[in-house]
Design a protein around this motif. Structure first.
Motif, mmCIF file in Angstrom:
data_model
loop_
_atom_site.group_PDB
_atom_site.id
_atom_site.type_symbol
_atom_site.label_atom_id
_atom_site.label_comp_id
_atom_site.label_asym_id
_atom_site.label_seq_id
_atom_site.Cartn_x
_atom_site.Cartn_y
_atom_site.Cartn_z
ATOM 1 N N TYR A 1 0.888 -1.246 -0.051
ATOM 2 C CA TYR A 1 -0.231 -0.074 0.010
ATOM 3 C C TYR A 1 0.830 1.104 0.054
ATOM 4 C CZ TYR A 1 -4.143 2.950 1.071
ATOM 5 O OH TYR A 1 -4.942 4.003 0.949
ATOM 6 N N LYS A 2 2.025 1.231 0.593
ATOM 7 C CA LYS A 2 2.800 2.377 0.852
ATOM 8 C C LYS A 2 3.678 2.685 -0.657
ATOM 9 C CE LYS A 2 4.169 5.369 3.903
ATOM 10 N NZ LYS A 2 2.927 6.023 4.523
ATOM 11 N N LEU A 3 3.780 1.647 -1.414
ATOM 12 C CA LEU A 3 4.365 1.916 -2.715
ATOM 13 C C LEU A 3 3.394 2.435 -3.628
ATOM 14 C CD1 LEU A 3 6.409 -1.291 -2.940
ATOM 15 C CD2 LEU A 3 7.305 0.755 -3.167
ATOM 16 N N ALA A 4 2.038 2.102 -3.482
ATOM 17 C CA ALA A 4 1.099 2.655 -4.245
ATOM 18 C C ALA A 4 0.826 4.003 -3.948
ATOM 19 C CB ALA A 4 -0.250 1.824 -4.003
ATOM 20 N N GLN A 5 1.173 4.526 -2.529
ATOM 21 C CA GLN A 5 0.929 5.785 -2.163
ATOM 22 C C GLN A 5 2.010 6.693 -2.988
ATOM 23 O OE1 GLN A 5 0.669 5.326 2.118
ATOM 24 N NE2 GLN A 5 -1.186 6.330 1.960
ATOM 25 N N LEU A 6 3.112 6.168 -2.857
ATOM 26 C CA LEU A 6 4.302 6.616 -3.596
ATOM 27 C C LEU A 6 4.241 6.956 -4.921
ATOM 28 C CD1 LEU A 6 8.175 5.293 -3.466
ATOM 29 C CD2 LEU A 6 7.041 6.226 -5.517
ATOM 30 N N PHE A 7 3.476 6.143 -5.617
ATOM 31 C CA PHE A 7 3.299 6.203 -7.157
ATOM 32 C C PHE A 7 2.274 7.238 -7.464
ATOM 33 C CE2 PHE A 7 5.236 2.064 -7.782
ATOM 34 C CZ PHE A 7 5.953 2.437 -8.913
ATOM 35 N N ALA A 8 1.296 7.310 -6.389
ATOM 36 C CA ALA A 8 -0.013 8.083 -6.614
ATOM 37 C C ALA A 8 0.376 9.649 -6.202
ATOM 38 C CB ALA A 8 -1.236 7.754 -5.628
ATOM 39 N N ASP A 9 1.414 9.894 -5.716
ATOM 40 C CA ASP A 9 1.653 11.286 -5.121
ATOM 41 C C ASP A 9 2.350 12.060 -6.290
ATOM 42 O OD1 ASP A 9 2.683 13.680 -4.041
ATOM 43 O OD2 ASP A 9 3.180 12.746 -2.034
ATOM 44 N N SER A 10 1.715 12.972 -6.768
ATOM 45 C CA SER A 10 2.336 13.696 -7.964
ATOM 46 C C SER A 10 3.538 14.260 -7.704
ATOM 47 C CB SER A 10 1.359 14.769 -8.512
ATOM 48 O OG SER A 10 1.106 15.703 -7.361
ATOM 49 N N LYS A 11 4.160 14.514 -6.478
ATOM 50 C CA LYS A 11 5.447 15.217 -6.159
ATOM 51 C C LYS A 11 6.476 13.943 -6.481
ATOM 52 C CE LYS A 11 3.603 18.339 -2.572
ATOM 53 N NZ LYS A 11 3.334 18.477 -1.060
ATOM 54 N N ASN A 12 6.072 12.785 -6.495
ATOM 55 C CA ASN A 12 7.126 11.605 -6.437
ATOM 56 C C ASN A 12 6.948 11.528 -8.181
ATOM 57 O OD1 ASN A 12 7.385 11.646 -3.847
ATOM 58 N ND2 ASN A 12 6.061 10.013 -3.481
ATOM 59 N N GLU A 13 6.647 11.996 -8.949
ATOM 60 C CA GLU A 13 6.510 11.576 -10.185
ATOM 61 C C GLU A 13 7.982 11.188 -11.046
ATOM 62 O OE1 GLU A 13 5.018 12.869 -14.779
ATOM 63 O OE2 GLU A 13 4.579 13.982 -13.151
ATOM 64 N N ASP B 1 5.361 -1.155 -21.310
ATOM 65 C CA ASP B 1 4.083 -1.455 -20.751
ATOM 66 C C ASP B 1 3.698 -0.698 -19.125
ATOM 67 O OD1 ASP B 1 3.148 -2.740 -22.718
ATOM 68 O OD2 ASP B 1 3.879 -4.752 -22.235
ATOM 69 N N LEU B 2 4.963 -0.981 -18.487
ATOM 70 C CA LEU B 2 4.834 -0.428 -16.973
ATOM 71 C C LEU B 2 4.727 1.063 -16.929
ATOM 72 C CD1 LEU B 2 7.660 -2.595 -15.372
ATOM 73 C CD2 LEU B 2 5.208 -2.929 -15.028
ATOM 74 N N ILE B 3 5.572 1.926 -17.734
ATOM 75 C CA ILE B 3 5.320 3.259 -17.987
ATOM 76 C C ILE B 3 3.972 3.606 -18.281
ATOM 77 C CG2 ILE B 3 6.502 5.319 -19.023
ATOM 78 C CD1 ILE B 3 9.199 3.901 -19.167
ATOM 79 N N LYS B 4 3.411 3.067 -19.267
ATOM 80 C CA LYS B 4 2.202 3.689 -19.906
ATOM 81 C C LYS B 4 0.971 3.191 -18.745
ATOM 82 C CE LYS B 4 3.503 5.227 -23.585
ATOM 83 N NZ LYS B 4 3.153 6.738 -23.988
ATOM 84 N N LEU B 5 1.467 1.931 -17.914
ATOM 85 C CA LEU B 5 0.489 1.800 -16.867
ATOM 86 C C LEU B 5 0.497 2.726 -15.837
ATOM 87 C CD1 LEU B 5 -1.783 -0.190 -15.501
ATOM 88 C CD2 LEU B 5 0.350 -1.437 -14.532
ATOM 89 N N TYR B 6 1.779 3.240 -15.526
ATOM 90 C CA TYR B 6 1.788 4.405 -14.497
ATOM 91 C C TYR B 6 1.084 5.498 -14.996
ATOM 92 C CZ TYR B 6 4.001 8.250 -11.951
ATOM 93 O OH TYR B 6 4.460 9.380 -11.341
ATOM 94 N N GLU B 7 1.482 5.863 -16.277
ATOM 95 C CA GLU B 7 0.777 7.128 -16.806
ATOM 96 C C GLU B 7 -0.782 7.044 -16.852
ATOM 97 O OE1 GLU B 7 2.671 7.431 -20.563
ATOM 98 O OE2 GLU B 7 4.377 8.556 -19.815
ATOM 99 N N GLU B 8 -1.314 5.996 -17.277
ATOM 100 C CA GLU B 8 -2.788 5.828 -16.902
ATOM 101 C C GLU B 8 -3.223 5.760 -15.778
ATOM 102 O OE1 GLU B 8 -6.552 5.129 -19.184
ATOM 103 O OE2 GLU B 8 -4.324 5.671 -19.771
ATOM 104 N N ALA B 9 -2.600 5.374 -14.733
ATOM 105 C CA ALA B 9 -2.993 5.270 -13.268
ATOM 106 C C ALA B 9 -3.302 6.600 -12.927
ATOM 107 C CB ALA B 9 -1.926 4.621 -12.375
ATOM 108 N N LYS B 10 -2.106 7.503 -13.346
ATOM 109 C CA LYS B 10 -2.202 9.142 -13.088
ATOM 110 C C LYS B 10 -3.324 9.691 -13.536
ATOM 111 C CE LYS B 10 1.753 10.385 -14.654
ATOM 112 N NZ LYS B 10 2.649 11.625 -15.132
ATOM 113 N N ASN B 11 -3.736 9.224 -14.764
ATOM 114 C CA ASN B 11 -4.928 10.090 -15.320
ATOM 115 C C ASN B 11 -6.223 9.561 -14.559
ATOM 116 O OD1 ASN B 11 -3.403 11.362 -17.156
ATOM 117 N ND2 ASN B 11 -3.609 9.647 -18.783
#
Length: 286
Positions: A91-103, A126-136
């Motif tokens: 869950y902490k890693l998901a929070q890391l990715f979700a915080d826009s300050k950590n882009e 695939d991983l980078i695009k998954l991250y970008e889609e998750a941000k959107n």
């Protein structure tokens, strides 16, 4: 801004990081037991039951309000406890990715894992695009549970990719999921991959390759959550001062193989114990 201060490991416990066993346990192979440091193929359901009881006991003593609400111990469940005291690594890693300050650091983490695992360029995309889609997606739905951020983290832990990019990000059918690198079943042993020493954090250097990705994940958790620069300060200043990494000398690569073997640095968290503000017990690692 330092968020930790531990002067002894034999005093009252206040906060800890744990990991709920999940898909990485299902992805173990019998012929890889020795290489992946697992004594036997384990029954995931039984491990999760035992872990749940362990996590509930920790909540009872450290975060009783969360315990009394009878929340789930599984970070994939919608009623997950989300404790800030008994902290789940996934869950902490998901929070890391979700915080826009950590882009920048989020992308760096994906790049580092891809390089470490010698990932095919297409799979890295695939991983980078998954991250970008998750941000959107996160702009309109702020719930982490069930998000693509959580899917990304699961891939980094289990090695199983359930999404692909072909002009747009698409979820793969269950029978088409790709195993793009090894699982990390030893991630449940979070003590091995980081040690708090007063207000510093020591990143360990595990000997076995199967554990190297765990160390990378722990390093980014430390950088993004334990040490943050104050307003106006360089973003790396606090990390450079507080995160300790011990490795071979810069000219290590110039020696012959026998000398390199003697100079190799390996240690894990179980080899080190903080017993007072100025005293460490240090064992000899394998």
């Amino acid at each position: 801004m330092t968020k930790i201060k531990v002067t002894s490991e034999i005093t009252k416990l206040k906060q800890l990081l744990i990991h709920s066993p999940g898909g990485e346990m299902n992805n173990m192979l019998p012929n890889k037991r020795e290489e992946w440091l697992i004594d036997d193929i384990l029954e995931t359901g039984l491990i999760q039951e035992e872990y749940n009881e362990f996590a509930k006991t920790l909540l009872l003593f450290l975060d009783p309000d969360k315990f009394l609400t009878k929340k789930s111990m599984n970070p994939s469940d919608t009623d997950f406890h989300k404790s800030d005291v008994v902290i789940d690594a996934q869950y902490k890693l998901a929070q890391l990715f979700a915080d826009s300050k950590n882009e920048k650091k989020s992308l760096a983490l994906i790049e580092q894992v891809a390089a470490l695992e010698k990932l095919h360029f297409k799979r890295k995309v695939d991983l980078i695009k998954l991250y970008e889609e998750a941000k959107n997606d996160f702009k309109t739905n702020k719930e982490l549970i069930g998000s693509k951020f959580m899917s990304l983290v699961k891939t980094l832990i289990t090695g199983k990719l359930e999404w692909k990019w072909s002009g747009k990000i698409e979820k793969l059918p269950k029978d088409k999921s790709a195993y793009i690198f090894k699982p990390i079943p030893n991630f449940i042993f979070t003590r091995d991959i980081g040690v708090t020493i007063n207000d510093h954090f020591l990143i360990t250097k595990t000997a076995n390759e199967i554990r190297h990705r765990e160390v990378v994940l722990m390093k980014y958790i430390a950088e993004c959550f334990l040490f943050k620069a104050a307003d106006g300060e360089d973003e790396y200043k606090e990390v450079l001062e507080r995160v300790i990494e011990i490795s071979e000398d810069d000219d290590y690569f110039q020696y012959d193989e026998k000398e390199m073997e003697k100079m190799k640095v390996n240690f894990e968290g179980g080899d080190i114990m903080m017993v007072s503000p100025k005293h460490l017990l240090i064992g000899r690692s394998q």
